[in-house]
Design a protein around this motif. Structure first.
Motif, PDB file in Angstrom:
ATOM      1  N   HIS A 278      61.444  93.755  43.468  1.00  0.00           N
ATOM      2  CA  HIS A 278      61.356  92.487  44.670  1.00  0.00           C
ATOM      3  C   HIS A 278      61.654  91.199  43.666  1.00  0.00           C
ATOM      4  CE1 HIS A 278      59.036  94.827  47.583  1.00  0.00           C
ATOM      5  NE2 HIS A 278      58.338  95.252  46.389  1.00  0.00           N
TER       6      HIS A 278
ATOM      7  N   TYR B  35      67.331  95.412  46.737  1.00  0.00           N
ATOM      8  CA  TYR B  35      67.289  93.948  47.295  1.00  0.00           C
ATOM      9  C   TYR B  35      68.315  93.461  48.124  1.00  0.00           C
ATOM     10  CZ  TYR B  35      67.259  89.075  47.652  1.00  0.00           C
ATOM     11  OH  TYR B  35      67.223  87.558  48.011  1.00  0.00           O
TER      12      TYR B  35
ATOM     13  N   ASN C 205      54.640  91.461  45.319  1.00  0.00           N
ATOM     14  CA  ASN C 205      55.697  90.459  46.277  1.00  0.00           C
ATOM     15  C   ASN C 205      54.798  89.440  46.755  1.00  0.00           C
ATOM     16  OD1 ASN C 205      58.048  90.054  47.384  1.00  0.00           O
ATOM     17  ND2 ASN C 205      57.218  90.949  49.314  1.00  0.00           N
TER      18      ASN C 205
ATOM     19  N   SER D  57      55.626  86.235  49.618  1.00  0.00           N
ATOM     20  CA  SER D  57      56.436  85.769  50.775  1.00  0.00           C
ATOM     21  C   SER D  57      55.692  84.564  51.291  1.00  0.00           C
ATOM     22  CB  SER D  57      56.491  86.958  51.802  1.00  0.00           C
ATOM     23  OG  SER D  57      55.245  87.115  52.361  1.00  0.00           O
TER      24      SER D  57
END
Length: 924
Positions: free
Chosen positions: A103, A394, A167, A169
């Motif tokens: 990530h 990715y 990760n 976001s």
């Protein structure tokens, strides 16, 4: 012929000559403009440096897989191959180095109505905290000011757990939703500017990003935990935000389960940090492809409707429609679609991403192909490329005007507003490519082609894919590329080049508004990229649109390129509190032995020793007389009548491999003069200098029990480096102080052979091989083999003249047994499946079968060590004084013996062993 777009999409760009869906050439360039983006070295700006930016929890991943590590270790080949065949695949998957950097480690959040951007990343000892920095644009000098906390470090927010964050976001708030909240701060001027979601392996955490207004400016942002969810039964694969409703998100688990979470209830809660429950979506994955253990879930995204999801798996992509009471699942893509230009047997989907804001298109990457798909056209890709990347992990999609912003030339405005760019690559491999696509070229107004193009939805690849140098500081000329590959090959096998070279761990592209305020406009447009390097540096660099890629960057061209250690795998925060001391040991003999030139090194040492000053002998005559007596008890002496092979076989008690018996044979063949060099006492040792102090080395004490190799089962020494009143100086015999290969080389040197003379008459490897062949020849005549033992080789040497007596006559039972353990048999049988090999020198064990002696009834009442002969099929020898047993001990012995016999009868492997080797079972 079918000339539709569906037919044309079957031919991937860069995989076929003159692809029908590829717009390239001079005529296309006049409309599309430059689609190559090169870094501008003079714009490289250092923003911030800290070890807090690095993945502290990453330990250096082993470059060698478990099977390869076992095969290169000192473990017998058959054993290592059998172990690697059982656990090698799982361990290699778990220790895959690239899996740690799947990530992007950076996430950006643009604050509304401000000239600042918040950069988020995992931090902490175990990367369990959310760290962030604020980049504030300074209008005076067109640069960013980095806001840090009061201690000069990064801002941190704990998740409440110690799980490593995989990760992060963010979901920005639109300006219409930019409002205040009363629970975040004491003042009503605090506002939510976005939401953040941090996912770990087994949990997901939701935060609100808030800022407080101070006068005409905004204060530093803060994170407020809204809630968290721990999944105890299954790990988290993906967590995504909804582009339609900012407070909603979906979590995909490894089992395929989907959970919907709504933050609206948390925002209204008095205690927003409490854990909350999500809604489990009732989705049934009874698809035609089935679900096997080799399939892996990749992720999920929201489609064009708030209740329609796209869920990807390694073998298929599904559309999940939740608008009705009953969930409807349909298949959008399967890996079998790629059979025309790739091997479906090894092909798997690796990553995917929603393409564009309409929610209909999504990009999907496999091992060899990159696909652009449309949910309205299931099982038919809209566009394909052959990407040529190694395991890309990715993928992201950008509008072309985001990469060609701040342009002085408006000629290519149509292409910038219509085109898209897919960035595909891998952080671990440092390879990223840019794939541009868009609609067909516009036709002149007024003709039929212009009217048809308004209804045509065919998507074309715009030019061939190009490299995107995220590091921005590498010269890509042929000389530098070749020099870099040579340096990679020169590194030791257990070191990954990623540990020596600075790589990119994460990046983000600023929006065109901030990018335009950082620099003057470029001719064809540019974008500003902020990246995180493995050295802990946060850097800024501009990329400008060009017609051709720059093959040589003079600013970064190095005449002597070299790899240096970077800080990808960091230590804990804070200074190292302990003194650093290094001890250097001389392993020149070991290195010479591994390289096959031990005799040459010893020759040179002996010659140099003769030329140098002679040291006074300190050997003790009394100690060597004791050593000679012990060696004679083992069968050694100047005039021994028994052959060396007989001595080695007479000493076999516990099961030993052919290689071990051969080593005993070599020990027995050494003269007593060399054996006296291998054993000594502590007063004779020269002390070595360690930490500015002289200390004596430690060895094991020679026992009194005769055994081969000489004194193989030894006792630890009673002394230490520091003598005391409790531990007096010990004059016991210890050793061996010289290993067997050195003694063999000295033995040949004593016989007149010198490696410096250039003769090929002696080799340690040949000597070991010859002795193993001798042992196998004798064992084939003296031992009863099981069904899996085959010792006779074409190169075996007959030893009929080397023995004075014949042990293996047909009238007498053979005194030895050969046996191949079950694990070694499996390694031989599974040769074609696990690609292993069998070595008889290590696989086959030989042991002496002791004779059952009749114990008189009177002796049974006070039995000694002979009582234990019935418990084992091999001969037991005790290196200790055993007291005769009494009535109570004998009673307990009989109970244990019956239990032992019962266990043997119920153990199938032992029964198989007795039947194969014809060993008599012990009687109760």
């Amino acid at each position: 012929m079918d000339c539709s777009s569906e037919w044309k999409s079957l031919f991937p760009a860069t995989a076929v000559f003159n692809s029908p869906l590829l717009l390239s050439g001079p005529s296309s360039r006049q409309t599309l403009g430059p689609l190559v983006f090169n870094p501008k070295p003079q714009t490289l700006t250092h923003l911030f440096s800290s070890q807090s930016l690095l993945p502290h929890s990453l330990s250096p991943p082993p470059h060698l897989s478990l099977p390869k590590f076992l095969l290169t270790s000192s473990i017998p080949p058959s054993t290592s191959s059998s172990v690697s065949s059982l656990v090698g695949h799982h361990a290699a998957h778990q220790n895959d180095a690239a899996s740690h950097l799947l990530h992007n480690r950076l996430s950006f959040l643009q604050q509304p109505n401000s000239k600042s951007v918040i950069v988020f990343f995992p931090t902490g000892v175990n990367s369990e905290q959310v760290g962030f920095l604020v980049l504030l644009l300074d209008g005076s000098d067109f640069s960013f000011d980095v806001q840090v906390d009061k201690k000069g470090g990064v801002f941190r927010e704990k998740t409440g757990f110690e799980y490593r964050i995989n990760n992060i976001s963010v979901n920005p708030m639109v300006e219409s939703g930019f409002g205040s909240t009363n629970w975040a701060c004491n003042s009503n001027s605090s506002a939510i500017v976005g939401y953040l979601m941090a996912s770990t392996l087994y949990s997901v955490h939701w935060f609100a990003v808030t800022v407080k207004e101070i006068g005409l400016n905004w204060d530093s942002p803060s994170l407020v935990c809204l809630g968290s969810k721990v999944f105890k039964s299954c790990s988290v694969v993906c967590a995504c935000w909804s582009p339609h409703m900012p407070e909603e998100s979906v979590v995909l688990l490894e089992s395929g389960s989907l959970f919907l979470f709504d933050l609206e209830s948390c925002l209204k809660s008095v205690a927003p940090s409490a854990r909350f429950r999500g809604t489990r979506l009732r989705v049934s994955w009874d698809d035609e492809s089935g679900t096997s253990g080799s399939q892996k879930w990749l992720g999920c995204e929201f489609s064009w409707h708030p209740r329609i999801l796209i869920v990807a798996r390694s073998d298929a992509v599904f559309l999940v429609d939740l608008r009705l009471d009953e969930c409807v699942v349909s298949c959008l893509a399967k890996v079998e679609m790629l059979s025309m230009y790739s091997s479906v047997k090894n092909e798997r989907f690796l990553c995917f991403m929603i393409a564009g804001s309409d929610g209909f298109h999504f990009a999907l990457a496999s091992h060899s192909l990159l696909l652009l798909c449309d949910v309205r056209k299931p099982m038919m890709p809209v566009l394909q490329w052959a990407h040529g990347l190694d395991k890309p992990c990715y993928i992201d999609v950008f509008r072309l005007f985001e990469l060609r912003s701040n342009s002085r030339n408006e000629t290519f405005q149509w292409a910038s507003e219509s085109g898209f760019c897919i960035i595909l690559g891998s952080f671990w491999n440092c390879e990223f490519n840019l794939f541009c696509y868009g609609p067909a070229l516009p036709a002149p107004r007024g003709n039929i082609a212009s009217e048809i193009s308004e209804f045509s939805k065919t998507i074309y690849a715009w030019e061939l894919p190009t490299d995107l140098l995220l590091s921005g500081c590498e010269c890509r000329c042929g000389s530098c590329l070749i020099r870099e590959e040579i340096l990679k090959d020169d590194l030791p096998e257990w070191i990954d080049w990623q540990q020596k070279k600075e790589i990119v761990l994460g990046f983000g592209i600023l929006n065109k508004g901030l990018s335009a305020q950082l620099a003057e406009p470029d001719e064809f447009g540019s974008f500003t990229l902020i990246r995180l390097m493995s050295s802990g540096n946060l850097e800024l660099q501009r990329y400008c649109a060009s017609w051709d890629s720059v093959k040589k960057l003079k600013e970064f061209h190095r005449e002597f390129l070299q790899f240096e250690d970077n800080f990808l795998f960091t230590k804990e925060d804070g200074e190292y509190r302990f003194p650093r001391r290094f001890k250097y040991l001389n392993f020149d003999n070991l290195s010479a032995y591994l390289n096959g030139n031990l005799t040459k090194v010893l020759d040179s040492k002996i010659i140099n020793h003769r030329k140098g000053p002679q040291e006074k002998e300190t050997f003790s005559t009394e100690a060597h007389e004791i050593l000679c007596e012990k060696l004679k008890a083992c069968g050694f002496g100047r005039l021994r009548s028994s052959p060396a092979v007989a001595v080695a076989f007479d000493d076999i008690s516990l099961p030993a491999s052919i290689h071990e018996v051969a080593l005993r044979r070599l020990w027995a063949g050494l003269p007593i003069e060399l054996l006296q060099l291998a054993y000594s006492n502590y007063p004779e040792f020269l002390e070595v200098l360690v930490d500015q102090k002289k200390v004596a080395l430690e060895f094991l004490v020679v026992p009194d029990l005769p055994q081969l190799p000489p004194f193989f089962l030894r006792k630890p020494s009673r002394r230490s480096n520091k003598w005391s009143q409790k531990v007096q100086r010990d004059d016991a015999l210890v050793g061996p102080v010289l290993p067997l290969p050195v003694l063999l080389a000295l033995h040949e040197y004593r016989n007149g052979y010198s490696d410096l003379e250039g003769m090929d008459g002696f080799s340690l490897e040949k000597e070991f091989s010859l002795r193993c062949d001798e042992v196998k020849q004798v064992a084939s005549e003296l031992a009863v083999p099981d069904s899996g033992c085959e010792l006779r080789d074409d190169g075996a040497v007959s030893l009929a003249n080397d023995r004075e007596e014949t042990w293996g006559s047909s009238e007498k039972p053979k005194p030895f047994c050969l046996y191949t353990p079950v694990a070694f048999k499996y390694s031989t049988m599974d040769y074609t499946m696990c690609n292993t090999f069998s070595d008889k020198n290590f696989d086959i064990l030989i042991f002496k079968v002791h004779e059952k002696k009749h114990v008189p009834p009177g002796k049974m009442e006070t039995g000694g060590p002979e009582l234990f002969d019935d418990l084992c099929s091999t001969q037991l020898r005790f290196d200790a004084w055993v007291k005769n047993t009494g009535q109570n001990e004998l009673k307990a012995y009989n109970i244990l013996k019956r239990q032992w016999s019962k266990w043997q009868d119920g153990f199938s492997l032992y029964q198989e062993f007795c039947s194969l080797t014809k060993v008599q079972k012990q009687s109760t």
